[in-house]
Design a protein around this motif. Sequence first.
Motif, PDB file in Angstrom:
ATOM      1  N   THR A 153      27.541  99.034  58.952  1.00  0.00           N
ATOM      2  CA  THR A 153      26.308  98.465  58.402  1.00  0.00           C
ATOM      3  C   THR A 153      25.113  99.321  58.809  1.00  0.00           C
ATOM      4  N   GLU A 208      24.862 102.235  56.695  1.00  0.00           N
ATOM      5  CA  GLU A 208      24.832 101.881  55.273  1.00  0.00           C
ATOM      6  C   GLU A 208      26.104 102.288  54.544  1.00  0.00           C
ATOM      7  N   GLN A 209      27.235 102.013  55.174  1.00  0.00           N
ATOM      8  CA  GLN A 209      28.538 102.306  54.602  1.00  0.00           C
ATOM      9  C   GLN A 209      29.144 101.021  54.032  1.00  0.00           C
ATOM     10  N   SER A 210      29.543 101.059  52.788  1.00  0.00           N
ATOM     11  CA  SER A 210      30.163  99.903  52.146  1.00  0.00           C
ATOM     12  C   SER A 210      31.540  99.645  52.766  1.00  0.00           C
TER      13      SER A 210
END
Length: 111
Positions: free
Chosen positions: A33, A36-38
């Motif tokens: 998170t 910003e990694q899915s």
Amino acid sequence: MQDEQDFSELFKAYLGLQLSAFDNLKLVTAVLTEHEQSHQCYRGERDGAPWYFVQWQEQVIECGKTNDYAASIALVNKATPFSSSEEIDVPVMSLQQVGYMCMEYAHFDHC
């Protein structure tokens, strides 16, 4: 190969830790998170045992058997056979909270 390098870079500070499987799940969620990694978190079965794991990019990050109190995170092949998996919500912690959690484990290990 790139996923392995990305994994090693993102988690280099945590790869030597052994936390509970659910705490590993929270740690992985916090790190991904923050960067910003899915990703999606799951509870699934493998070899008749329940596991926590995270689907990230084209890979799976294992967090340990659900009842494990000293597990490590590991990047595994996407083909790892997890059956009857269900997506779960995991509380998102800040990296500062992850640091506190790791300090608590270090203190507990030496008591």
